[in-house]
Structures are given as C-alpha cells and as structure tokens.
Write a protein that holds these residues in place. Sequence first.
Motif, PDB file in Angstrom:
ATOM      1  N   HIS A  85      69.309  56.494  46.326  1.00 48.77           N
ATOM      2  CA  HIS A  85      68.121  55.730  46.708  1.00 48.77           C
ATOM      3  C   HIS A  85      68.313  54.259  46.376  1.00 48.77           C
ATOM      4  CE1 HIS A  85      66.191  59.573  47.251  1.00 48.77           C
ATOM      5  NE2 HIS A  85      66.384  59.885  45.993  1.00 48.77           N
ATOM      6  N   ARG A  86      68.200  53.417  47.391  1.00 48.56           N
ATOM      7  CA  ARG A  86      68.147  51.969  47.158  1.00 48.56           C
ATOM      8  C   ARG A  86      66.712  51.623  46.791  1.00 48.56           C
ATOM      9  NH1 ARG A  86      72.282  49.127  50.919  1.00 48.56           N
ATOM     10  NH2 ARG A  86      70.735  47.470  51.098  1.00 48.56           N
ATOM     11  N   GLY A  87      66.509  50.952  45.649  1.00 51.86           N
ATOM     12  CA  GLY A  87      65.167  50.558  45.246  1.00 51.86           C
ATOM     13  C   GLY A  87      64.750  49.273  45.922  1.00 51.86           C
ATOM     14  N   VAL A  88      63.464  49.141  46.206  1.00 52.23           N
ATOM     15  CA  VAL A  88      62.997  47.947  46.911  1.00 52.23           C
ATOM     16  C   VAL A  88      63.208  46.700  46.063  1.00 52.23           C
ATOM     17  CG1 VAL A  88      60.591  48.111  46.121  1.00 52.23           C
ATOM     18  CG2 VAL A  88      61.109  46.994  48.293  1.00 52.23           C
ATOM     19  N   GLU A  89      63.087  46.805  44.742  1.00 50.13           N
ATOM     20  CA  GLU A  89      63.278  45.626  43.902  1.00 50.13           C
ATOM     21  C   GLU A  89      64.727  45.151  43.936  1.00 50.13           C
ATOM     22  OE1 GLU A  89      61.113  43.747  42.593  1.00 50.13           O
ATOM     23  OE2 GLU A  89      59.331  44.983  42.921  1.00 50.13           O
ATOM     24  N   GLU A  90      65.693  46.099  43.888  1.00 48.64           N
ATOM     25  CA  GLU A  90      67.094  45.662  43.939  1.00 48.64           C
ATOM     26  C   GLU A  90      67.450  45.132  45.322  1.00 48.64           C
ATOM     27  OE1 GLU A  90      70.102  48.648  43.370  1.00 48.64           O
ATOM     28  OE2 GLU A  90      68.928  50.212  44.358  1.00 48.64           O
ATOM     29  N   GLU A  91      66.822  45.668  46.358  1.00 47.33           N
ATOM     30  CA  GLU A  91      67.059  45.120  47.691  1.00 47.33           C
ATOM     31  C   GLU A  91      66.492  43.704  47.810  1.00 47.33           C
ATOM     32  OE1 GLU A  91      67.669  48.481  50.935  1.00 47.33           O
ATOM     33  OE2 GLU A  91      65.565  48.323  50.348  1.00 47.33           O
ATOM     34  N   LEU A  92      65.312  43.481  47.250  1.00 47.94           N
ATOM     35  CA  LEU A  92      64.729  42.147  47.280  1.00 47.94           C
ATOM     36  C   LEU A  92      65.555  41.166  46.456  1.00 47.94           C
ATOM     37  CD1 LEU A  92      60.957  43.099  46.992  1.00 47.94           C
ATOM     38  CD2 LEU A  92      62.060  42.060  48.986  1.00 47.94           C
ATOM     39  N   ASP A  93      66.086  41.629  45.317  1.00 45.20           N
ATOM     40  CA  ASP A  93      66.956  40.758  44.514  1.00 45.20           C
ATOM     41  C   ASP A  93      68.208  40.369  45.312  1.00 45.20           C
ATOM     42  OD1 ASP A  93      65.279  40.740  42.350  1.00 45.20           O
ATOM     43  OD2 ASP A  93      66.339  42.309  41.248  1.00 45.20           O
ATOM     44  N   ALA A  94      68.760  41.336  46.059  1.00 46.14           N
ATOM     45  CA  ALA A  94      69.934  41.039  46.880  1.00 46.14           C
ATOM     46  C   ALA A  94      69.580  40.077  48.006  1.00 46.14           C
ATOM     47  CB  ALA A  94      70.528  42.325  47.447  1.00 46.14           C
ATOM     48  N   GLY A 273      54.626  64.112  41.693  1.00 44.94           N
ATOM     49  CA  GLY A 273      55.004  65.482  42.037  1.00 44.94           C
ATOM     50  C   GLY A 273      56.492  65.724  41.992  1.00 44.94           C
ATOM     51  N   ASP A 274      57.295  64.653  42.017  1.00 45.50           N
ATOM     52  CA  ASP A 274      58.751  64.773  41.927  1.00 45.50           C
ATOM     53  C   ASP A 274      59.260  64.612  40.492  1.00 45.50           C
ATOM     54  OD1 ASP A 274      59.055  65.164  44.622  1.00 45.50           O
ATOM     55  OD2 ASP A 274      59.304  63.037  45.085  1.00 45.50           O
ATOM     56  N   ASP A 275      58.336  64.590  39.488  1.00 47.13           N
ATOM     57  CA  ASP A 275      58.699  64.450  38.065  1.00 47.13           C
ATOM     58  C   ASP A 275      59.540  63.207  37.800  1.00 47.13           C
ATOM     59  OD1 ASP A 275      57.377  66.843  37.834  1.00 47.13           O
ATOM     60  OD2 ASP A 275      59.134  68.035  37.363  1.00 47.13           O
ATOM     61  N   PRO A 276      59.091  62.021  38.202  1.00 39.38           N
ATOM     62  CA  PRO A 276      59.918  60.815  38.040  1.00 39.38           C
ATOM     63  C   PRO A 276      59.803  60.221  36.641  1.00 39.38           C
ATOM     64  CG  PRO A 276      57.849  60.223  39.034  1.00 39.38           C
ATOM     65  CD  PRO A 276      57.800  61.725  38.840  1.00 39.38           C
ATOM     66  N   THR A 277      60.770  59.398  36.290  1.00 36.06           N
ATOM     67  CA  THR A 277      60.626  58.511  35.147  1.00 36.06           C
ATOM     68  C   THR A 277      59.720  57.350  35.564  1.00 36.06           C
ATOM     69  OG1 THR A 277      62.512  57.138  35.750  1.00 36.06           O
ATOM     70  CG2 THR A 277      62.964  59.071  34.368  1.00 36.06           C
ATOM     71  N   THR A 278      59.333  56.526  34.601  1.00 33.53           N
ATOM     72  CA  THR A 278      58.501  55.372  34.945  1.00 33.53           C
ATOM     73  C   THR A 278      59.236  54.444  35.903  1.00 33.53           C
ATOM     74  OG1 THR A 278      57.344  55.492  32.821  1.00 33.53           O
ATOM     75  CG2 THR A 278      57.238  53.397  34.019  1.00 33.53           C
ATOM     76  N   GLY A 279      60.533  54.235  35.649  1.00 32.00           N
ATOM     77  CA  GLY A 279      61.306  53.379  36.542  1.00 32.00           C
ATOM     78  C   GLY A 279      61.394  53.961  37.941  1.00 32.00           C
ATOM     79  N   GLU A 280      61.620  55.274  38.048  1.00 34.87           N
ATOM     80  CA  GLU A 280      61.695  55.924  39.358  1.00 34.87           C
ATOM     81  C   GLU A 280      60.346  55.869  40.067  1.00 34.87           C
ATOM     82  OE1 GLU A 280      65.172  59.202  38.209  1.00 34.87           O
ATOM     83  OE2 GLU A 280      63.038  59.724  38.052  1.00 34.87           O
ATOM     84  N   LEU A 281      59.260  56.023  39.313  1.00 31.55           N
ATOM     85  CA  LEU A 281      57.919  55.929  39.907  1.00 31.55           C
ATOM     86  C   LEU A 281      57.683  54.529  40.469  1.00 31.55           C
ATOM     87  CD1 LEU A 281      55.148  57.213  40.452  1.00 31.55           C
ATOM     88  CD2 LEU A 281      54.461  56.488  38.139  1.00 31.55           C
ATOM     89  N   ALA A 282      58.129  53.517  39.732  1.00 28.15           N
ATOM     90  CA  ALA A 282      57.984  52.142  40.220  1.00 28.15           C
ATOM     91  C   ALA A 282      58.726  51.944  41.530  1.00 28.15           C
ATOM     92  CB  ALA A 282      58.500  51.157  39.158  1.00 28.15           C
ATOM     93  N   VAL A 283      59.948  52.495  41.627  1.00 27.30           N
ATOM     94  CA  VAL A 283      60.732  52.379  42.856  1.00 27.30           C
ATOM     95  C   VAL A 283      60.035  53.097  44.007  1.00 27.30           C
ATOM     96  CG1 VAL A 283      62.890  53.057  43.971  1.00 27.30           C
ATOM     97  CG2 VAL A 283      62.936  52.065  41.677  1.00 27.30           C
ATOM     98  N   LEU A 284      59.529  54.304  43.745  1.00 26.48           N
ATOM     99  CA  LEU A 284      58.849  55.066  44.790  1.00 26.48           C
ATOM    100  C   LEU A 284      57.629  54.331  45.334  1.00 26.48           C
ATOM    101  CD1 LEU A 284      58.957  58.654  43.232  1.00 26.48           C
ATOM    102  CD2 LEU A 284      60.010  57.980  45.387  1.00 26.48           C
ATOM    103  N   LEU A 285      56.911  53.655  44.441  1.00 29.72           N
ATOM    104  CA  LEU A 285      55.683  52.980  44.846  1.00 29.72           C
ATOM    105  C   LEU A 285      55.909  51.547  45.295  1.00 29.72           C
ATOM    106  CD1 LEU A 285      53.326  54.246  41.985  1.00 29.72           C
ATOM    107  CD2 LEU A 285      53.508  55.145  44.319  1.00 29.72           C
ATOM    108  N   GLY A 286      57.110  51.009  45.003  1.00 27.53           N
ATOM    109  CA  GLY A 286      57.384  49.627  45.358  1.00 27.53           C
ATOM    110  C   GLY A 286      56.620  48.637  44.501  1.00 27.53           C
ATOM    111  N   VAL A 287      56.456  48.976  43.198  1.00 26.72           N
ATOM    112  CA  VAL A 287      55.736  48.097  42.280  1.00 26.72           C
ATOM    113  C   VAL A 287      56.607  47.840  41.056  1.00 26.72           C
ATOM    114  CG1 VAL A 287      53.483  48.933  43.047  1.00 26.72           C
ATOM    115  CG2 VAL A 287      54.601  50.041  41.100  1.00 26.72           C
ATOM    116  N   LYS A 288      56.156  46.953  40.187  1.00 22.06           N
ATOM    117  CA  LYS A 288      56.854  46.694  38.944  1.00 22.06           C
ATOM    118  C   LYS A 288      56.616  47.852  37.965  1.00 22.06           C
ATOM    119  CE  LYS A 288      58.267  42.418  39.874  1.00 22.06           C
ATOM    120  NZ  LYS A 288      59.682  42.033  39.932  1.00 22.06           N
TER     121      LYS A 288
END
Length: 331
Positions: A85-94, A273-288
């Motif tokens: 999974h490419r995270g939206v934050e790392e894509e925006l940083d790129a 529902g996918d049992d994410p970590t906080t960081g993974e949840l942030a990526v899924l939602l596209g938030v900090k």
Amino acid sequence: MVGIPMTNADLARVGFETSPLVNLVRGLDQLGSTRPMRSAHRRWLAGALRQIPERCRPLMELLNAIPNYAPAFLIPDLPPSGRLHRGVEEELDALRAVRDTDLALDFTIFDTWDRRPSRAYDALRDRGERLIPVLTDAMHALYTACLAEDWPDIRRALDADIGRRARQMALDGPGAVLNDLHPKLSWEPEKLSLAVSKVPDWRYDLRGDGLTFTPSVFGHYVGSLIAPGRRSMMAYPVSDLDAAAALIGAESPHDGLAALIGRARAAALRAIGDDPTTGELAVLLGVKAPTASAHAAALRSAGLVVTERTGRSVRHRLTGLGAELIAANRR
C-alpha cells in the motif's frame, strides 16, 4: 500498439501496489476524456465535482488539459520497498519533492500533443518547481474532499483484486497474470504489448527493474508510466462488479452509521474493521496520525473499539458492539 521489452529479470520483478493518488487522478481525469465511463464512476464523479475546493481548480485544469492523458508528475515516483500500500502522505511528500528535471517529460507531452488552452500549464511552464508546493497542497485538498472517505472501501476492493492476482501468479506464473489483467494487454516471452492508438514517441525500457501494477476502481483503460529515471508503473481497472461494490458507499446518500456518529467517525470505524495500527488507520483515512488517534479514542470511549499495544505499535479492533453497528449499516 506499444511493445514493451520485458526480460526475465523484469518478469521476476512484477509487483502490485495500491495507490490513493493513482485512483484520485483516474477518478477525476475523465471530464474531457473520450473514453467510456462506468455508471458507478459517473455517479461518483458527479458527487466529487460538487466537493472540489476552489483552490483545486488549476489542478483540475492540468488534469484535463489533454484528453486521455494525466500529467506524469502527479503520480509520484516512490522507491521500491516491498510495500503493498502506498500511503497518501508519502505520495504527497514525493510530489512535494518534484523538481524541474521531473517536469521535463510532461512538458514534452504538452508541447507535442494537442491540448486545450491552459493557464495552469502556462504557469507551470513559467514557474516550474516553484509551483509544486501549491499543486501539492491542492492535491491534498482534492484527496480529502473527493476520495478520503471512500478510500477504505476502495482499498478493500483493490486488496481483494491483488489477492486474486497473487494466487494466480503462484499457480500459473506471472505471464498468466499479465495476459489476464486487461483485454488490451498481452504478454509473450520477452515482450509486453499494450493495444493503444496514440502514445508518446519514446523508447520503452524497463531496465531490468520490472513493472509495478496498481489496480483502480476508476476507468476501463490501462495507463502506463514508463519513462527514464523513474520506477515503471501500469494502472489497470478492477472488474465492473468490484468497482461498483467499492463505490456504492459514495453513491448512497443514506448511511445510518454516518448519521449516528458522523461521516468521519463512520469511515474510521469501518477502517478499524481491518484491525489497523494508528499509523495504518491514518493512511486508510488519508489523515495525520493525531487525527486518526483522536477518532480511535472517541470510538473507544463509545465502546465500539478496543486498543491493544503490540511492541511499539498500538493496534485497534472492533468490539462486538462496533461489529454489530457495521453489520447493521452496510452501505
């Protein structure tokens, strides 16, 4: 017809990734396109257009300046890392790191292909990389307004497609997967062929680095991004059925869960529902991460999720009540 030389080394490095920005660009670059559009995509686009912030208009102008072509620099290049999974934050940083040399490819396309008059392109031509921070902020706003709430549902559909491809690859090999991705895409030893009518005039070379495929719920077409100096990528559509199922939440104005706890918290609960970590949840939602943590805390206070520490990570999972709420409010 595009013929892409593909060595055994390239074949061995075929991989799959999901990308929020690829899906965002494919979702929004259809306004001036001559390509057919899925009905679910059309309805999603109609809703998305009502949400676009005014500061994103120049970015939309760039996206639609050339029919059937999206500027390559808007799909950021990320180094290979074995990620799925490419995270939206790392894509925006790129994207924020794009420089004048990275824009050269798009200037070549804009200067040689027929295009609509575009003040945004003229500004990019004049200011180059100095305009990139503004466009990156616009891209972030566009993602937040148009795709962020739907991304958890979309990503689940993309994950399911990648899972099927991975099983097929394990059973039949990468060649069988490439022949099954899209009717206009075919593979034979040493060559991958893409049947398209008009393409940029340059030599395609994977350089033995392979090809990364990214699925999308938008569009019926295959989009290739193979250029010197960057990792090669090809976007392809998932099935109409999977795309419609993923986008149905965006089409339906009646979401009982969102009415009960708010759209942002409803999206967070569904993502948990996918049992994410906080960081993974942030990526899924596209938030900090702090915003994702605040959503999780509110849901935990309501008895809908529990939080457990695993090593250095904090992982969230649904309680029985949280699972029942989601089950009773399927979109």
